[in-house]
Design a protein around this motif. Structure first.
Motif, short mmCIF file in Angstrom:
data_model
loop_
_atom_site.label_atom_id
_atom_site.label_comp_id
_atom_site.label_asym_id
_atom_site.label_seq_id
_atom_site.Cartn_x
_atom_site.Cartn_y
_atom_site.Cartn_z
N VAL A 44 0.84 -1.20 0.00
CA VAL A 44 0.00 0.00 0.00
C VAL A 44 0.87 1.25 0.00
O VAL A 44 0.65 2.18 -0.77
N ARG A 45 1.89 1.26 0.87
CA ARG A 45 2.75 2.44 1.01
C ARG A 45 4.08 2.01 1.59
O ARG A 45 4.14 1.11 2.42
N THR A 46 5.14 2.69 1.16
CA THR A 46 6.46 2.48 1.74
C THR A 46 7.17 3.81 1.90
O THR A 46 6.88 4.77 1.19
N ALA A 47 8.10 3.83 2.82
CA ALA A 47 8.99 4.98 2.99
C ALA A 47 10.32 4.44 3.48
O ALA A 47 10.37 3.46 4.23
N SER A 48 11.39 5.05 3.03
CA SER A 48 12.72 4.61 3.42
C SER A 48 13.60 5.85 3.55
O SER A 48 13.55 6.74 2.70
N GLU A 62 9.49 1.99 6.53
CA GLU A 62 8.11 1.85 7.00
C GLU A 62 7.31 1.29 5.83
O GLU A 62 7.46 1.75 4.69
N MET A 63 6.50 0.28 6.11
CA MET A 63 5.74 -0.39 5.07
C MET A 63 4.32 -0.66 5.53
O MET A 63 4.11 -0.97 6.70
N ILE A 64 3.40 -0.53 4.61
CA ILE A 64 2.01 -0.93 4.86
C ILE A 64 1.65 -1.94 3.79
O ILE A 64 1.77 -1.66 2.59
N LEU A 65 1.22 -3.12 4.24
CA LEU A 65 0.83 -4.20 3.34
C LEU A 65 -0.65 -4.51 3.55
O LEU A 65 -1.16 -4.37 4.65
N ARG A 66 -1.32 -4.95 2.48
CA ARG A 66 -2.73 -5.35 2.58
C ARG A 66 -2.85 -6.80 2.10
O ARG A 66 -2.50 -7.12 0.98
N LEU A 67 -3.33 -7.64 3.00
CA LEU A 67 -3.55 -9.05 2.69
C LEU A 67 -5.02 -9.27 2.42
O LEU A 67 -5.88 -8.66 3.07
N SER A 68 -5.33 -10.15 1.47
CA SER A 68 -6.71 -10.48 1.17
C SER A 68 -6.84 -11.98 0.97
O SER A 68 -5.85 -12.69 0.82
N GLY A 69 -8.08 -12.45 1.00
CA GLY A 69 -8.34 -13.88 0.83
C GLY A 69 -9.07 -14.43 2.05
O GLY A 69 -9.05 -13.84 3.13
N ALA A 112 -15.91 -11.00 3.23
CA ALA A 112 -14.51 -11.31 2.91
C ALA A 112 -13.57 -10.50 3.80
O ALA A 112 -13.70 -9.28 3.90
N PRO A 113 -12.63 -11.18 4.47
CA PRO A 113 -11.69 -10.45 5.33
C PRO A 113 -10.57 -9.79 4.53
O PRO A 113 -10.18 -10.27 3.46
N MET A 114 -10.08 -8.69 5.06
CA MET A 114 -8.93 -7.99 4.50
C MET A 114 -8.12 -7.46 5.68
O MET A 114 -8.69 -6.94 6.63
N ALA A 115 -6.81 -7.63 5.62
CA ALA A 115 -5.96 -7.19 6.72
C ALA A 115 -4.98 -6.13 6.26
O ALA A 115 -4.49 -6.17 5.13
N THR A 116 -4.69 -5.20 7.13
CA THR A 116 -3.66 -4.20 6.90
C THR A 116 -2.58 -4.42 7.95
O THR A 116 -2.88 -4.54 9.15
N LEU A 117 -1.34 -4.49 7.48
CA LEU A 117 -0.20 -4.73 8.36
C LEU A 117 0.79 -3.60 8.19
O LEU A 117 1.24 -3.32 7.08
N GLU A 118 1.10 -2.91 9.29
CA GLU A 118 2.09 -1.83 9.28
C GLU A 118 3.37 -2.36 9.91
O GLU A 118 3.35 -2.87 11.04
N LEU A 119 4.48 -2.23 9.18
CA LEU A 119 5.78 -2.74 9.61
C LEU A 119 6.81 -1.64 9.65
O LEU A 119 6.76 -0.70 8.83
N SER A 120 7.77 -1.76 10.55
CA SER A 120 8.96 -0.90 10.59
C SER A 120 10.18 -1.80 10.62
O SER A 120 10.17 -2.84 11.29
#
Length: 127
Positions: A44-48, A62-69, A112-120
Protein backbone atom coordinates in the motif's frame (compact mmCIF):
# COMPACT_ATOMS: atom_id res chain seq x y z
CA UNK A 1 30.40 12.02 15.62
CA UNK A 2 30.18 9.16 13.16
CA UNK A 3 33.40 7.98 11.58
CA UNK A 4 32.89 7.43 7.88
CA UNK A 5 36.36 6.13 7.15
CA UNK A 6 35.22 2.56 6.49
CA UNK A 7 32.46 3.76 4.17
CA UNK A 8 34.74 5.64 1.81
CA UNK A 9 36.87 4.32 -1.02
CA UNK A 10 39.86 6.06 -2.49
CA UNK A 11 39.50 7.76 -5.85
CA UNK A 12 42.56 6.64 -7.86
CA UNK A 13 43.03 9.88 -9.84
CA UNK A 14 42.83 12.52 -7.15
CA UNK A 15 43.29 10.49 -4.00
CA UNK A 16 40.02 11.91 -2.71
CA UNK A 17 37.54 9.73 -0.93
CA UNK A 18 34.00 9.24 -2.17
CA UNK A 19 31.19 7.45 -0.34
CA UNK A 20 30.27 4.02 -1.65
CA UNK A 21 26.66 3.95 -2.75
CA UNK A 22 24.70 0.83 -1.91
CA UNK A 23 21.26 0.23 -3.29
CA UNK A 24 18.32 0.65 -0.94
CA UNK A 25 17.45 -2.89 0.27
CA UNK A 26 13.73 -2.05 0.58
CA UNK A 27 12.65 -3.64 -2.75
CA UNK A 28 14.39 -6.92 -1.83
CA UNK A 29 12.89 -6.84 1.67
CA UNK A 30 9.42 -6.22 0.22
CA UNK A 31 9.71 -9.17 -2.19
CA UNK A 32 10.55 -11.44 0.73
CA UNK A 33 7.72 -10.06 2.86
CA UNK A 34 5.24 -10.60 0.01
CA UNK A 35 6.44 -14.20 -0.30
CA UNK A 36 6.09 -14.61 3.48
CA UNK A 37 2.43 -13.50 3.15
CA UNK A 38 1.82 -16.82 1.40
CA UNK A 39 -1.14 -15.52 -0.62
CA UNK A 40 -2.66 -12.35 -2.04
CA UNK A 41 -0.79 -9.33 -0.64
CA UNK A 42 -0.16 -5.85 -1.99
CA UNK A 43 2.11 -3.00 -0.99
CA UNK A 44 0.00 0.00 0.00
CA UNK A 45 2.75 2.44 1.01
CA UNK A 46 6.46 2.48 1.74
CA UNK A 47 8.99 4.98 2.99
CA UNK A 48 12.72 4.61 3.42
CA UNK A 49 15.23 7.07 4.84
CA UNK A 50 18.93 6.99 5.77
CA UNK A 51 19.91 6.06 9.31
CA UNK A 52 23.29 6.14 11.07
CA UNK A 53 24.80 5.54 14.48
CA UNK A 54 28.34 5.99 15.72
CA UNK A 55 29.41 2.66 14.17
CA UNK A 56 26.86 1.74 11.51
CA UNK A 57 24.85 3.16 8.66
CA UNK A 58 21.74 1.85 7.06
CA UNK A 59 18.12 2.71 6.40
CA UNK A 60 14.84 2.93 8.31
CA UNK A 61 11.85 1.53 6.45
CA UNK A 62 8.11 1.85 7.00
CA UNK A 63 5.74 -0.39 5.07
CA UNK A 64 2.01 -0.93 4.86
CA UNK A 65 0.83 -4.20 3.34
CA UNK A 66 -2.73 -5.35 2.58
CA UNK A 67 -3.55 -9.05 2.69
CA UNK A 68 -6.71 -10.48 1.17
CA UNK A 69 -8.34 -13.88 0.83
CA UNK A 70 -10.52 -16.15 2.93
CA UNK A 71 -7.62 -17.26 5.15
CA UNK A 72 -6.41 -13.74 6.03
CA UNK A 73 -6.54 -14.05 9.84
CA UNK A 74 -4.34 -17.18 9.87
CA UNK A 75 -1.95 -15.82 7.22
CA UNK A 76 -1.59 -12.54 9.11
CA UNK A 77 -0.74 -14.38 12.31
CA UNK A 78 1.77 -16.63 10.50
CA UNK A 79 3.37 -13.63 8.82
CA UNK A 80 3.89 -11.76 12.09
CA UNK A 81 4.89 -14.77 14.20
CA UNK A 82 8.68 -15.09 14.24
CA UNK A 83 9.12 -12.02 12.03
CA UNK A 84 11.99 -10.63 14.12
CA UNK A 85 13.98 -13.85 13.64
CA UNK A 86 13.16 -14.38 9.96
CA UNK A 87 16.23 -14.96 7.74
CA UNK A 88 15.96 -12.13 5.20
CA UNK A 89 18.56 -12.27 2.41
CA UNK A 90 19.61 -8.72 1.54
CA UNK A 91 22.90 -8.62 -0.34
CA UNK A 92 25.15 -6.08 1.39
CA UNK A 93 22.67 -5.45 4.21
CA UNK A 94 21.07 -7.25 7.12
CA UNK A 95 17.83 -6.69 9.00
CA UNK A 96 18.80 -5.45 12.46
CA UNK A 97 15.20 -4.96 13.60
CA UNK A 98 11.74 -5.52 12.15
CA UNK A 99 8.44 -5.22 13.99
CA UNK A 100 4.72 -5.17 13.29
CA UNK A 101 3.59 -1.75 14.47
CA UNK A 102 -0.10 -2.39 13.84
CA UNK A 103 -2.40 -4.93 12.28
CA UNK A 104 -6.07 -4.58 11.49
CA UNK A 105 -8.63 -7.00 10.08
CA UNK A 106 -11.79 -5.66 8.46
CA UNK A 107 -14.63 -7.44 6.73
CA UNK A 108 -16.26 -6.35 3.48
CA UNK A 109 -20.04 -6.36 3.03
CA UNK A 110 -19.78 -9.83 1.48
CA UNK A 111 -17.93 -11.07 4.59
CA UNK A 112 -14.51 -11.31 2.91
CA UNK A 113 -11.69 -10.45 5.33
CA UNK A 114 -8.93 -7.99 4.50
CA UNK A 115 -5.96 -7.19 6.72
CA UNK A 116 -3.66 -4.20 6.90
CA UNK A 117 -0.20 -4.73 8.36
CA UNK A 118 2.09 -1.83 9.28
CA UNK A 119 5.78 -2.74 9.61
CA UNK A 120 8.96 -0.90 10.59
CA UNK A 121 12.43 -2.20 9.86
CA UNK A 122 16.04 -1.14 10.28
CA UNK A 123 18.56 -2.45 7.77
CA UNK A 124 22.30 -2.05 8.31
CA UNK A 125 25.02 -2.06 5.66
CA UNK A 126 27.47 -4.91 6.03
CA UNK A 127 31.14 -4.01 5.90
Amino acid sequence: MTSLTSFFSSNEKGGRSTPERRADPLPRLLRQLLARANGPCEVVRTASRPWASALFQGRRHEMILRLSGADVPARLENMVEGLADAPFALDGHFVADIIADARHIAYAADGAPMATLELSALTIEEW
